[in-house]
Design a protein around this motif. Structure first.
Motif, mmCIF file in Angstrom:
data_model
loop_
_atom_site.group_PDB
_atom_site.id
_atom_site.type_symbol
_atom_site.label_atom_id
_atom_site.label_comp_id
_atom_site.label_asym_id
_atom_site.label_seq_id
_atom_site.Cartn_x
_atom_site.Cartn_y
_atom_site.Cartn_z
ATOM 1 N N VAL A 54 8.511 -13.961 -2.220
ATOM 2 C CA VAL A 54 9.047 -12.910 -3.072
ATOM 3 C C VAL A 54 8.289 -11.613 -2.808
ATOM 4 C CG1 VAL A 54 9.383 -12.179 -5.472
ATOM 5 C CG2 VAL A 54 9.696 -14.575 -4.849
ATOM 6 N N GLU A 55 9.028 -10.552 -2.543
ATOM 7 C CA GLU A 55 8.448 -9.212 -2.470
ATOM 8 C C GLU A 55 8.505 -8.672 -3.890
ATOM 9 O OE1 GLU A 55 9.975 -5.324 -0.391
ATOM 10 O OE2 GLU A 55 9.341 -6.811 1.091
ATOM 11 N N TYR A 56 7.360 -8.323 -4.467
ATOM 12 C CA TYR A 56 7.313 -8.030 -5.901
ATOM 13 C C TYR A 56 6.553 -6.754 -6.225
ATOM 14 C CZ TYR A 56 2.496 -9.677 -5.796
ATOM 15 O OH TYR A 56 1.169 -9.818 -5.517
ATOM 16 N N GLU A 57 6.749 -6.304 -7.461
ATOM 17 C CA GLU A 57 5.972 -5.219 -8.056
ATOM 18 C C GLU A 57 5.519 -5.704 -9.426
ATOM 19 O OE1 GLU A 57 7.496 -1.234 -7.997
ATOM 20 O OE2 GLU A 57 8.909 -1.774 -6.405
ATOM 21 N N LEU A 58 4.300 -5.362 -9.800
ATOM 22 C CA LEU A 58 3.774 -5.757 -11.106
ATOM 23 C C LEU A 58 3.814 -4.577 -12.064
ATOM 24 C CD1 LEU A 58 0.645 -7.879 -10.111
ATOM 25 C CD2 LEU A 58 2.905 -8.694 -10.790
ATOM 26 N N LEU A 59 4.002 -4.880 -13.333
ATOM 27 C CA LEU A 59 3.900 -3.860 -14.371
ATOM 28 C C LEU A 59 2.438 -3.449 -14.500
ATOM 29 C CD1 LEU A 59 6.127 -5.590 -17.072
ATOM 30 C CD2 LEU A 59 6.776 -3.698 -15.603
ATOM 31 N N SER A 60 2.184 -2.281 -15.051
ATOM 32 C CA SER A 60 0.795 -1.847 -15.212
ATOM 33 C C SER A 60 0.124 -2.543 -16.394
ATOM 34 C CB SER A 60 0.723 -0.332 -15.388
ATOM 35 O OG SER A 60 1.498 0.063 -16.499
ATOM 36 N N SER A 61 0.910 -2.901 -17.422
ATOM 37 C CA SER A 61 0.327 -3.590 -18.568
ATOM 38 C C SER A 61 1.367 -4.455 -19.261
ATOM 39 C CB SER A 61 -0.269 -2.589 -19.562
ATOM 40 O OG SER A 61 0.754 -1.755 -20.064
ATOM 41 N N LYS A 92 -3.942 -4.960 -19.434
ATOM 42 C CA LYS A 92 -3.716 -4.696 -18.010
ATOM 43 C C LYS A 92 -3.236 -5.953 -17.306
ATOM 44 C CE LYS A 92 -5.429 -0.453 -17.259
ATOM 45 N NZ LYS A 92 -4.527 0.598 -16.914
ATOM 46 N N VAL A 93 -2.301 -5.784 -16.383
ATOM 47 C CA VAL A 93 -1.805 -6.906 -15.588
ATOM 48 C C VAL A 93 -2.654 -7.001 -14.329
ATOM 49 C CG1 VAL A 93 0.134 -7.804 -14.269
ATOM 50 C CG2 VAL A 93 0.540 -6.691 -16.458
ATOM 51 N N SER A 94 -3.324 -8.137 -14.165
ATOM 52 C CA SER A 94 -4.117 -8.350 -12.951
ATOM 53 C C SER A 94 -3.208 -8.898 -11.857
ATOM 54 C CB SER A 94 -5.267 -9.315 -13.233
ATOM 55 O OG SER A 94 -4.755 -10.548 -13.681
ATOM 56 N N GLY A 95 -3.661 -8.830 -10.619
ATOM 57 C CA GLY A 95 -2.883 -9.332 -9.494
ATOM 58 C C GLY A 95 -2.665 -10.840 -9.575
ATOM 59 N N LEU A 96 -1.757 -11.341 -8.762
ATOM 60 C CA LEU A 96 -1.483 -12.773 -8.725
ATOM 61 C C LEU A 96 -2.655 -13.498 -8.070
ATOM 62 C CD1 LEU A 96 2.259 -12.801 -7.610
ATOM 63 C CD2 LEU A 96 1.304 -12.598 -9.903
ATOM 64 N N ASN A 112 0.246 -18.243 -1.654
ATOM 65 C CA ASN A 112 -0.340 -17.192 -0.829
ATOM 66 C C ASN A 112 0.071 -15.843 -1.392
ATOM 67 O OD1 ASN A 112 -1.588 -15.819 1.208
ATOM 68 N ND2 ASN A 112 -0.299 -16.600 2.854
ATOM 69 N N VAL A 113 -0.815 -14.867 -1.285
ATOM 70 C CA VAL A 113 -0.519 -13.496 -1.714
ATOM 71 C C VAL A 113 -0.794 -12.582 -0.540
ATOM 72 C CG1 VAL A 113 -1.106 -11.661 -3.334
ATOM 73 C CG2 VAL A 113 -1.181 -14.029 -4.086
ATOM 74 N N LYS A 114 0.174 -11.680 -0.253
ATOM 75 C CA LYS A 114 0.036 -10.752 0.868
ATOM 76 C C LYS A 114 0.190 -9.325 0.371
ATOM 77 C CE LYS A 114 2.535 -14.032 3.745
ATOM 78 N NZ LYS A 114 3.740 -14.263 4.522
ATOM 79 N N LYS A 115 -0.549 -8.413 0.974
ATOM 80 C CA LYS A 115 -0.384 -7.004 0.661
ATOM 81 C C LYS A 115 -0.318 -6.249 1.981
ATOM 82 C CE LYS A 115 -2.032 -3.150 -1.971
ATOM 83 N NZ LYS A 115 -2.988 -2.579 -2.892
ATOM 84 N N ASP A 116 0.765 -5.513 2.149
ATOM 85 C CA ASP A 116 0.966 -4.727 3.364
ATOM 86 C C ASP A 116 1.258 -3.293 2.941
ATOM 87 O OD1 ASP A 116 1.437 -3.872 5.938
ATOM 88 O OD2 ASP A 116 3.478 -4.674 6.027
ATOM 89 N N GLY A 117 0.207 -2.480 2.861
ATOM 90 C CA GLY A 117 0.376 -1.112 2.386
ATOM 91 C C GLY A 117 0.767 -1.107 0.917
#
Length: 133
Positions: free
Chosen positions: A33-40, A55-59, A80-85
């Motif tokens: 899943v390509e996702y975006e998290l809320l800030s809180s 605050k919402v912490s990363g997965l 697995n968690v990936k971050k690309d930019g």
């Protein structure tokens, strides 16, 4: 397509998908899943507590989350968690198979103080199907 009404008694088909053979998307056991998290997380006020936000912490790896895909609600753990930019991606191992397609929208919830709270959203980027017998 004809459906026997007795199958719907007691809402037995809630969360299920019905279609002609070959017309439905595949059944998936793992999703990327390509996702975006809320800030809180915003929590409503009750009679005993004021409204708060957290605050919402990363997965986190092996974290158990609730995914809402179409009309299906399924638990899954983060493999697995990936971050690309600016893009974020996660691979989820689902507790039960789900019928979905690429680009289906996904809502992500986390258990916060014994209640599932929305923490983000995304779309299905890649899938691993279940072996059917």
């Amino acid at each position: 397509m004809k459906l026997d009404p007795s199958l719907t008694i007691g809402n037995r088909l809630v969360g299920q998908i019905i279609g002609l053979t070959g017309s439905l998307p595949g059944i998936q056991t793992e999703l990327t899943v390509e996702y975006e998290l809320l800030s809180s997380i915003i929590v409503e006020s009750t009679a005993t507590q004021k409204a708060t936000d957290s605050k919402v912490s990363g997965l986190a790896l092996d974290e158990q989350l609730q995914l809402h895909i179409g009309s299906s609600e399924v638990s899954g753990s983060v493999l697995n968690v990936k971050k690309d930019g600016s893009r974020h991606g996660a691979i989820f191992k689902l507790d039960k198979p789900v019928c979905c397609s690429l680009q289906d929208r996904v809502a992500i919830s986390r258990n916060y103080k014994n209640q599932w709270r929305l923490i983000g959203w995304g779309s299905v980027f890649d899938m691993v199907g279940a072996a059917l017998e």
